[in-house]
Write a protein that holds these residues in place. Sequence first.
Motif, PDB file in Angstrom:
ATOM      1  N   UNK A 228      52.775 -43.825  29.811  1.00 45.50           N
ATOM      2  CA  UNK A 228      53.906 -43.357  30.614  1.00 45.50           C
ATOM      3  C   UNK A 228      53.417 -42.299  31.598  1.00 45.50           C
ATOM      4  N   UNK A 229      53.802 -42.440  32.859  1.00 51.10           N
ATOM      5  CA  UNK A 229      53.475 -41.400  33.831  1.00 51.10           C
ATOM      6  C   UNK A 229      54.455 -40.250  33.672  1.00 51.10           C
ATOM      7  N   UNK A 230      53.932 -39.059  33.439  1.00 51.60           N
ATOM      8  CA  UNK A 230      54.803 -37.926  33.120  1.00 51.60           C
ATOM      9  C   UNK A 230      55.681 -37.510  34.290  1.00 51.60           C
ATOM     10  N   UNK A 231      55.186 -37.676  35.510  1.00 52.01           N
ATOM     11  CA  UNK A 231      55.925 -37.179  36.670  1.00 52.01           C
ATOM     12  C   UNK A 231      57.287 -37.838  36.826  1.00 52.01           C
ATOM     13  N   UNK A 232      57.370 -39.142  36.524  1.00 52.41           N
ATOM     14  CA  UNK A 232      58.631 -39.857  36.725  1.00 52.41           C
ATOM     15  C   UNK A 232      59.017 -40.733  35.546  1.00 52.41           C
ATOM     16  N   UNK A 233      58.269 -40.622  34.438  1.00 51.94           N
ATOM     17  CA  UNK A 233      58.534 -41.392  33.214  1.00 51.94           C
ATOM     18  C   UNK A 233      58.408 -42.902  33.425  1.00 51.94           C
ATOM     19  N   UNK A 234      57.606 -43.306  34.410  1.00 52.70           N
ATOM     20  CA  UNK A 234      57.400 -44.728  34.670  1.00 52.70           C
ATOM     21  C   UNK A 234      56.534 -45.350  33.590  1.00 52.70           C
ATOM     22  N   UNK A 235      56.955 -46.519  33.095  1.00 50.72           N
ATOM     23  CA  UNK A 235      56.135 -47.301  32.169  1.00 50.72           C
ATOM     24  C   UNK A 235      55.024 -47.946  32.984  1.00 50.72           C
ATOM     25  N   UNK A 236      53.754 -47.759  32.537  1.00 49.34           N
ATOM     26  CA  UNK A 236      52.616 -48.201  33.345  1.00 49.34           C
ATOM     27  C   UNK A 236      51.797 -49.302  32.688  1.00 49.34           C
ATOM     28  N   UNK A 237      51.842 -49.406  31.364  1.00 48.66           N
ATOM     29  CA  UNK A 237      51.029 -50.388  30.671  1.00 48.66           C
ATOM     30  C   UNK A 237      50.826 -50.001  29.223  1.00 48.66           C
ATOM     31  N   UNK A 238      49.738 -50.479  28.628  1.00 51.96           N
ATOM     32  CA  UNK A 238      49.487 -50.299  27.197  1.00 51.96           C
ATOM     33  C   UNK A 238      48.012 -49.963  26.983  1.00 51.96           C
ATOM     34  N   UNK A 239      47.747 -49.060  26.049  1.00 53.80           N
ATOM     35  CA  UNK A 239      46.386 -48.798  25.589  1.00 53.80           C
ATOM     36  C   UNK A 239      46.423 -48.829  24.067  1.00 53.80           C
ATOM     37  N   UNK A 240      45.418 -49.446  23.451  1.00 53.82           N
ATOM     38  CA  UNK A 240      45.490 -49.593  22.009  1.00 53.82           C
ATOM     39  C   UNK A 240      44.138 -49.745  21.342  1.00 53.82           C
ATOM     40  N   UNK A 241      44.177 -49.736  20.030  1.00 56.08           N
ATOM     41  CA  UNK A 241      42.981 -49.853  19.202  1.00 56.08           C
ATOM     42  C   UNK A 241      43.281 -50.821  18.071  1.00 56.08           C
ATOM     43  N   UNK A 242      42.632 -51.973  18.132  1.00 56.50           N
ATOM     44  CA  UNK A 242      42.772 -52.984  17.077  1.00 56.50           C
ATOM     45  C   UNK A 242      41.460 -53.759  17.020  1.00 56.50           C
ATOM     46  N   UNK A 243      40.536 -53.250  16.237  1.00 54.65           N
ATOM     47  CA  UNK A 243      39.196 -53.822  16.265  1.00 54.65           C
ATOM     48  C   UNK A 243      38.420 -53.302  17.459  1.00 54.65           C
ATOM     49  N   UNK A 244      38.932 -53.532  18.648  1.00 50.32           N
ATOM     50  CA  UNK A 244      38.370 -53.016  19.881  1.00 50.32           C
ATOM     51  C   UNK A 244      39.406 -52.176  20.618  1.00 50.32           C
ATOM     52  N   UNK A 245      38.918 -51.279  21.460  1.00 53.97           N
ATOM     53  CA  UNK A 245      39.809 -50.587  22.389  1.00 53.97           C
ATOM     54  C   UNK A 245      40.201 -51.566  23.482  1.00 53.97           C
ATOM     55  N   UNK A 246      41.480 -51.613  23.759  1.00 54.95           N
ATOM     56  CA  UNK A 246      41.964 -52.460  24.841  1.00 54.95           C
ATOM     57  C   UNK A 246      43.015 -51.732  25.641  1.00 54.95           C
ATOM     58  N   UNK A 247      43.122 -52.079  26.896  1.00 52.09           N
ATOM     59  CA  UNK A 247      44.154 -51.461  27.722  1.00 52.09           C
ATOM     60  C   UNK A 247      44.465 -52.370  28.903  1.00 52.09           C
ATOM     61  N   UNK A 248      45.646 -52.209  29.430  1.00 55.72           N
ATOM     62  CA  UNK A 248      45.977 -52.821  30.711  1.00 55.72           C
ATOM     63  C   UNK A 248      47.048 -51.972  31.389  1.00 55.72           C
ATOM     64  N   UNK A 249      47.008 -51.959  32.697  1.00 49.62           N
ATOM     65  CA  UNK A 249      48.017 -51.280  33.498  1.00 49.62           C
ATOM     66  C   UNK A 249      48.572 -52.256  34.532  1.00 49.62           C
ATOM     67  N   UNK A 250      49.827 -52.057  34.908  1.00 48.65           N
ATOM     68  CA  UNK A 250      50.391 -52.845  35.982  1.00 48.65           C
ATOM     69  C   UNK A 250      49.576 -52.686  37.252  1.00 48.65           C
ATOM     70  N   UNK A 251      49.499 -53.738  38.065  1.00 52.52           N
ATOM     71  CA  UNK A 251      48.587 -53.732  39.206  1.00 52.52           C
ATOM     72  C   UNK A 251      48.868 -52.601  40.194  1.00 52.52           C
ATOM     73  N   UNK A 252      50.111 -52.175  40.325  1.00 49.10           N
ATOM     74  CA  UNK A 252      50.415 -51.105  41.274  1.00 49.10           C
ATOM     75  C   UNK A 252      49.851 -49.758  40.829  1.00 49.10           C
ATOM     76  N   UNK A 253      49.364 -49.672  39.581  1.00 50.79           N
ATOM     77  CA  UNK A 253      48.774 -48.421  39.083  1.00 50.79           C
ATOM     78  C   UNK A 253      47.242 -48.457  39.081  1.00 50.79           C
ATOM     79  N   UNK A 254      46.650 -49.550  39.566  1.00 44.26           N
ATOM     80  CA  UNK A 254      45.199 -49.658  39.597  1.00 44.26           C
ATOM     81  C   UNK A 254      44.606 -48.708  40.640  1.00 44.26           C
ATOM     82  N   UNK A 255      43.346 -48.353  40.423  1.00 50.46           N
ATOM     83  CA  UNK A 255      42.607 -47.597  41.415  1.00 50.46           C
ATOM     84  C   UNK A 255      42.997 -46.141  41.557  1.00 50.46           C
ATOM     85  N   UNK A 256      43.695 -45.563  40.554  1.00 54.10           N
ATOM     86  CA  UNK A 256      44.147 -44.177  40.642  1.00 54.10           C
ATOM     87  C   UNK A 256      43.664 -43.337  39.452  1.00 54.10           C
TER      88      UNK A 256
END
Length: 339
Positions: free
Chosen positions: A79-107
């Motif tokens: 969650x982005x704290x500035x506006x409480x926008x949901x951005x994606x998921x980060x997790x740990x299940x065997x491996x670390x995995x994450x993804x973010x919505x494309x509009x949040x890439x590159x930042x």
Amino acid sequence: MIPVFLRERPFLPLATERLILRPLEDKDAAPLAALADDKRVAERLARLPHPYTLADAHSFIAYAQDGIKNGTHVEFAVIRRADQAFMGVVGLEGEIGYWLGRKFWGQNYGKEAVKALVHFAFFTLQQENLFGAALTDNLASRRIFEGLGFEQTGTKECTSRGYEGTRPGVTYALSQKDFLERHKAIRRPIIWAVAAALINEKGELLLAERPADKSMAGVWEPPGGKMEIGETPEEALVRELKEEVGIDVKEEDLEPLIFLSYSYDSLIFDPSPSKSFHLVMPLYLCRRWEGTPHGAEGQRLAWVTYADLARFPLPPADVLLCHRLADVLITRGIWSYPR
């Protein structure tokens, strides 16, 4: 994966400079589905369905909630704290995995989220080893792993529900031992601070929100602050409580309780020592004071119970501190374990 002592407690959200990592909630389904229904996102992950529906989102949220409840895996909403926008998921299940919505890439949001999860996994969950993988041409994810000290361990053919066949990938690993050695190699200035667990007649704990002009603004913590040269911890806390929440406290009403010792890095990867420090902070219990606590620096205050803490993002160092505080208060009959 999740230690037994954490499984039946409120799962406290983690705050970074710009993000909150918290357990997934039912309200996340719509924004999760909207961001995940993107072929470029699905192609970077092994199990993300494509197309991605609202039903898929609800199913994943239930799976994530069961994982935390049963202690088998961790999935956090980013969650982005500035506006409480949901951005994606980060997790740990065997491996670390994450993804973010494309509009949040590159930042640099991915760096910030993964680094916070690595710290949480090693310092709080006490994992001995972490693993990860990325497509060979996913340079952004590879830089994140390598920047955090992960070593490449091999290659593999990756599959995905977002494309047919296989694509080349690389695998990574990082041990807790190597991480801690690397972590300790950065020479950090030691910052001494003090904090108070102010408990009112209802048995509630006072939290203060960090003001807008301070780092990690909007994060909640027990009131207190840095010690000045020549001050004892008690003198510093008496001064800070007057300045911060407008109350008068006597030193004899401050009971030394527990303390934390925690090394902070810049939560966006930056090896510069100027972005790092080691915090040593004793926490005192206080049940008597004069005056009514108020935000003397314009900050918001909240009186909370143990169960309430799950709604207040805390600095990483304060997560275990608040659980240890809860143990003391429960032993004394002030708090109880949430049901």
